[in-house]
Design a protein around this motif. Sequence first.
Motif, mmCIF file in Angstrom:
data_model
loop_
_atom_site.group_PDB
_atom_site.id
_atom_site.type_symbol
_atom_site.label_atom_id
_atom_site.label_comp_id
_atom_site.label_asym_id
_atom_site.label_seq_id
_atom_site.Cartn_x
_atom_site.Cartn_y
_atom_site.Cartn_z
ATOM 1 N N VAL A 185 18.414 -6.061 -3.421
ATOM 2 C CA VAL A 185 17.284 -5.981 -3.045
ATOM 3 C C VAL A 185 16.209 -5.806 -3.180
ATOM 4 C CG1 VAL A 185 17.657 -6.357 -0.778
ATOM 5 C CG2 VAL A 185 16.873 -8.806 -1.447
ATOM 6 N N TYR A 186 16.074 -4.310 -3.397
ATOM 7 C CA TYR A 186 15.108 -3.893 -3.259
ATOM 8 C C TYR A 186 14.062 -3.422 -4.301
ATOM 9 C CZ TYR A 186 12.752 1.432 -2.789
ATOM 10 O OH TYR A 186 12.116 2.172 -2.629
ATOM 11 N N SER A 187 14.476 -3.657 -5.413
ATOM 12 C CA SER A 187 13.942 -3.143 -6.445
ATOM 13 C C SER A 187 13.211 -5.153 -7.059
ATOM 14 C CB SER A 187 14.755 -2.601 -7.620
ATOM 15 O OG SER A 187 16.047 -3.307 -7.672
ATOM 16 N N PHE A 188 13.785 -5.953 -6.163
ATOM 17 C CA PHE A 188 13.549 -6.888 -7.092
ATOM 18 C C PHE A 188 12.052 -7.174 -5.845
ATOM 19 C CE2 PHE A 188 17.770 -9.433 -7.399
ATOM 20 C CZ PHE A 188 17.989 -8.973 -8.516
ATOM 21 N N VAL A 189 12.456 -6.653 -4.888
ATOM 22 C CA VAL A 189 11.076 -7.595 -3.775
ATOM 23 C C VAL A 189 9.782 -6.652 -4.412
ATOM 24 C CG1 VAL A 189 9.921 -6.932 -1.599
ATOM 25 C CG2 VAL A 189 12.492 -7.255 -1.930
ATOM 26 N N ILE A 190 10.160 -5.051 -5.089
ATOM 27 C CA ILE A 190 8.926 -4.160 -4.670
ATOM 28 C C ILE A 190 8.826 -4.629 -6.596
ATOM 29 C CG2 ILE A 190 8.744 -1.982 -6.624
ATOM 30 C CD1 ILE A 190 10.382 -0.410 -4.366
ATOM 31 N N ALA A 191 9.215 -5.227 -7.718
ATOM 32 C CA ALA A 191 8.695 -6.100 -9.111
ATOM 33 C C ALA A 191 8.182 -7.260 -9.020
ATOM 34 C CB ALA A 191 9.812 -5.921 -9.825
ATOM 35 N N GLY A 192 8.824 -7.633 -7.977
ATOM 36 C CA GLY A 192 7.647 -8.697 -7.526
ATOM 37 C C GLY A 192 6.147 -8.350 -7.099
ATOM 38 N N LEU A 193 6.726 -7.358 -5.722
ATOM 39 C CA LEU A 193 5.366 -7.317 -5.096
ATOM 40 C C LEU A 193 3.911 -6.151 -5.657
ATOM 41 C CD1 LEU A 193 6.686 -7.666 -1.538
ATOM 42 C CD2 LEU A 193 4.711 -9.385 -2.754
ATOM 43 N N LEU A 194 4.412 -5.962 -6.502
ATOM 44 C CA LEU A 194 4.026 -5.272 -7.328
ATOM 45 C C LEU A 194 2.065 -4.852 -7.479
ATOM 46 C CD1 LEU A 194 6.393 -3.033 -9.487
ATOM 47 C CD2 LEU A 194 4.169 -2.012 -7.687
ATOM 48 N N VAL A 195 2.372 -6.296 -8.396
ATOM 49 C CA VAL A 195 0.777 -6.854 -9.120
ATOM 50 C C VAL A 195 0.187 -7.596 -7.640
ATOM 51 C CG1 VAL A 195 -0.497 -8.431 -9.957
ATOM 52 C CG2 VAL A 195 1.483 -7.419 -10.795
ATOM 53 N N SER A 196 0.429 -8.329 -6.783
ATOM 54 C CA SER A 196 0.047 -8.788 -5.605
ATOM 55 C C SER A 196 -0.305 -7.429 -5.140
ATOM 56 C CB SER A 196 0.970 -9.592 -5.003
ATOM 57 O OG SER A 196 1.171 -10.346 -5.315
ATOM 58 N N MET A 197 -0.141 -6.609 -4.101
ATOM 59 C CA MET A 197 0.214 -4.852 -3.755
ATOM 60 C C MET A 197 -1.190 -3.808 -4.095
ATOM 61 S SD MET A 197 1.678 -6.053 -1.225
ATOM 62 C CE MET A 197 2.773 -6.591 0.337
ATOM 63 N N GLY A 198 -0.893 -4.206 -5.608
ATOM 64 C CA GLY A 198 -1.957 -3.811 -6.117
ATOM 65 C C GLY A 198 -3.508 -4.168 -5.958
ATOM 66 N N SER A 199 -3.733 -5.402 -6.513
ATOM 67 C CA SER A 199 -3.965 -6.215 -6.372
ATOM 68 C C SER A 199 -5.093 -6.071 -4.667
ATOM 69 C CB SER A 199 -4.278 -7.717 -6.577
ATOM 70 O OG SER A 199 -5.947 -8.425 -6.155
ATOM 71 N N LEU A 200 -4.494 -6.625 -3.910
ATOM 72 C CA LEU A 200 -4.933 -6.701 -2.441
ATOM 73 C C LEU A 200 -5.154 -4.891 -1.926
ATOM 74 C CD1 LEU A 200 -4.409 -7.150 0.355
ATOM 75 C CD2 LEU A 200 -2.475 -6.741 0.323
ATOM 76 N N GLY A 201 -5.038 -3.689 -2.728
ATOM 77 C CA GLY A 201 -4.992 -2.450 -2.589
ATOM 78 C C GLY A 201 -7.100 -2.468 -3.236
ATOM 79 N N ASP A 202 -7.164 -3.204 -4.037
ATOM 80 C CA ASP A 202 -8.726 -2.455 -4.404
ATOM 81 C C ASP A 202 -9.233 -3.771 -3.709
ATOM 82 O OD1 ASP A 202 -7.239 -1.934 -7.156
ATOM 83 O OD2 ASP A 202 -7.427 -3.384 -7.997
ATOM 84 N N ARG A 203 -8.840 -4.763 -2.742
ATOM 85 C CA ARG A 203 -9.655 -5.015 -2.044
ATOM 86 C C ARG A 203 -9.638 -5.092 -1.189
ATOM 87 N NH1 ARG A 203 -8.237 -8.854 -6.170
ATOM 88 N NH2 ARG A 203 -9.033 -10.883 -6.378
ATOM 89 N N ILE A 204 -9.289 -4.090 0.000
ATOM 90 C CA ILE A 204 -9.164 -3.399 1.123
ATOM 91 C C ILE A 204 -9.617 -2.821 1.080
ATOM 92 C CG2 ILE A 204 -8.127 -5.889 1.958
ATOM 93 C CD1 ILE A 204 -5.591 -3.711 2.539
ATOM 94 N N GLY A 205 -8.670 -2.076 0.213
ATOM 95 C CA GLY A 205 -8.915 -0.316 0.352
ATOM 96 C C GLY A 205 -7.814 0.151 -0.251
ATOM 97 N N ARG A 206 -7.662 1.244 -0.691
ATOM 98 C CA ARG A 206 -6.511 1.694 -1.149
ATOM 99 C C ARG A 206 -5.854 2.772 -0.366
ATOM 100 N NH1 ARG A 206 -9.771 2.190 -6.618
ATOM 101 N NH2 ARG A 206 -9.684 -0.048 -7.015
ATOM 102 N N LYS A 207 -6.493 3.480 0.270
ATOM 103 C CA LYS A 207 -6.103 4.282 0.996
ATOM 104 C C LYS A 207 -5.547 4.012 2.406
ATOM 105 C CE LYS A 207 -7.887 8.016 4.557
ATOM 106 N NZ LYS A 207 -9.151 9.118 4.981
ATOM 107 N N LYS A 208 -5.629 2.844 2.793
ATOM 108 C CA LYS A 208 -5.294 1.817 3.847
ATOM 109 C C LYS A 208 -4.126 1.659 3.974
ATOM 110 C CE LYS A 208 -9.319 -0.959 5.794
ATOM 111 N NZ LYS A 208 -9.730 -1.401 6.390
ATOM 112 N N LEU A 209 -4.687 0.552 2.243
ATOM 113 C CA LEU A 209 -3.162 -0.270 2.068
ATOM 114 C C LEU A 209 -1.896 1.273 2.274
ATOM 115 C CD1 LEU A 209 -1.975 -2.398 0.853
ATOM 116 C CD2 LEU A 209 -2.053 -2.330 -1.220
#
Length: 509
Positions: A64-88
């Motif tokens: 489940v660890y690698s499932f969730v990481i694989a599923g969320l990476l693109v979303s989290m990368g994009s979220l970091g671009d928006r709210i700030g990568r250091k903050k995320l």
Amino acid sequence: MTSTKQRTSAAEVVSRPGRWLALCVLVLAVLLVAVDATVLGLATPYISEDLKPSGTQLLWIGDVYSFVIAGLLVSMGSLGDRIGRKKLLLVGAVAFGAVSVLNAYATTPELMILARALLGVAGATLMPSTLALIRNIFHDPRERSLAVGIWGAMASAGAAVGPVVGGFLLEHFWWGSVFLINLPVMAVLVVVGIKLIPESKNPVPGPWDLVSVVLSLVGMIAVVYAVKEAAAHGFRWDVAVSAVIGAAALTWFVRRQLTLDSPLLDMRLFRNRGFSGAVLADLLTILGLSGLVFFLSQFLQLVQGRRPFEAGLAELPAAVGAVAAGLIAGVVARRFSVRSVVAGGLAAVGLALAALTTLSQSTGYPLLGGVLLVVGVGAGFSFTVTADVILSSVPKEQAGAASAVSETAYELGAALGIALLGSIVTGVYAGFTAPPGTPADVASAAHESLGGAVESSSALPAQQAHELLTSAQTAFVDGLQVAAGVGAAVLLVTAVAAWFLLRGQRLEH
């Protein structure tokens, strides 16, 4: 006047004090996330004994660890671009530390599965943030190549270091210790990160599209689940349904990205031949590396009888090779060419896998160590240069999303490596014949896995147990030879494809 000012500020950024220390902290986070993906393998028998999960629950604890990481990476990368990568990154580090405690002290299989899933969510915030921050901390292309090389080396080495760390901890402490080692590292990351890591984000980010987030998550998890389940248990109706749902969700995701003004992932990046070639090479490099490390771990322990820590140490040449190659990959790619380094790295991994088709139960360590070293060097060259190509082919504002593509290729490669090569090993292994007179329940357990054969044979008389184990080990080695041959063919074909796809690709000078 303005251009002079820009040059001055760029020079200041390049000579930013503490940038290498900031890099050390970032790569430590990457190493931990990669270690956490493999460290659990050795702890599984202890968790089984303590929490008594069912077979299905045990699979979920592992996957489940690698499932969730694989599923969320693109979303989290994009979220970091928006709210700030250091903050995320800092929020993710605090969450990773807190959830590690929940993993260490889980008292039921259900709680363990939930804790592993939450650890995956936190891990998904860390991985793309680290690579995107490197893109923004190091503006000098040569310095950035070295920084990406160190990052890539740690990401590749994590898979090989996991068994060593896990083996040492399990021989001295209880299984929860493999999670508690995350706490001091995350504490250092937060304290040093607040002071030394500069904030960066997309100045005009646009909204974060939640429908795309859900489609990305559902699509990736469904596809990875289908691949893993098909490898472990064959192609059943639920696997087919999962594959169809995953493919449909990802198709919808791609179409939606092409219509949005501010997409989660700019699909037009894939029109760049170099970008697409780098992503493909990325995925298949890790497929070869992770598949090999995973099955050699079992070979060293269950066929050659090494202790967990000893087996972990035996796999260290892969980590050493990856680190050494990662550090010089940028220089070598500038001296020769991107395509020669990437294609050469892939070919090296392919040839090393081909050498394993000669494997036998009595194969000495010099051959195994040599193969692992070559795989590490090949993966280090290929993975590092492709990560650099992916990062430098996008505008700085999209660094998070591009990093996430590189990371998703890494996670998907790891899942596919274990699943596809695993299905071959399992298919060949399951066909062995148990010695005459073996009780049906013992034979059934032995055919499930080599671990099952080792465990169930302990109830048999010595001679019968020896015969059963010998048959099972021979079948496992036969499966490993076939899987190595298939893996070698895939990687050698990819090396040829990379040679053409990366034609004319150069790293910035």
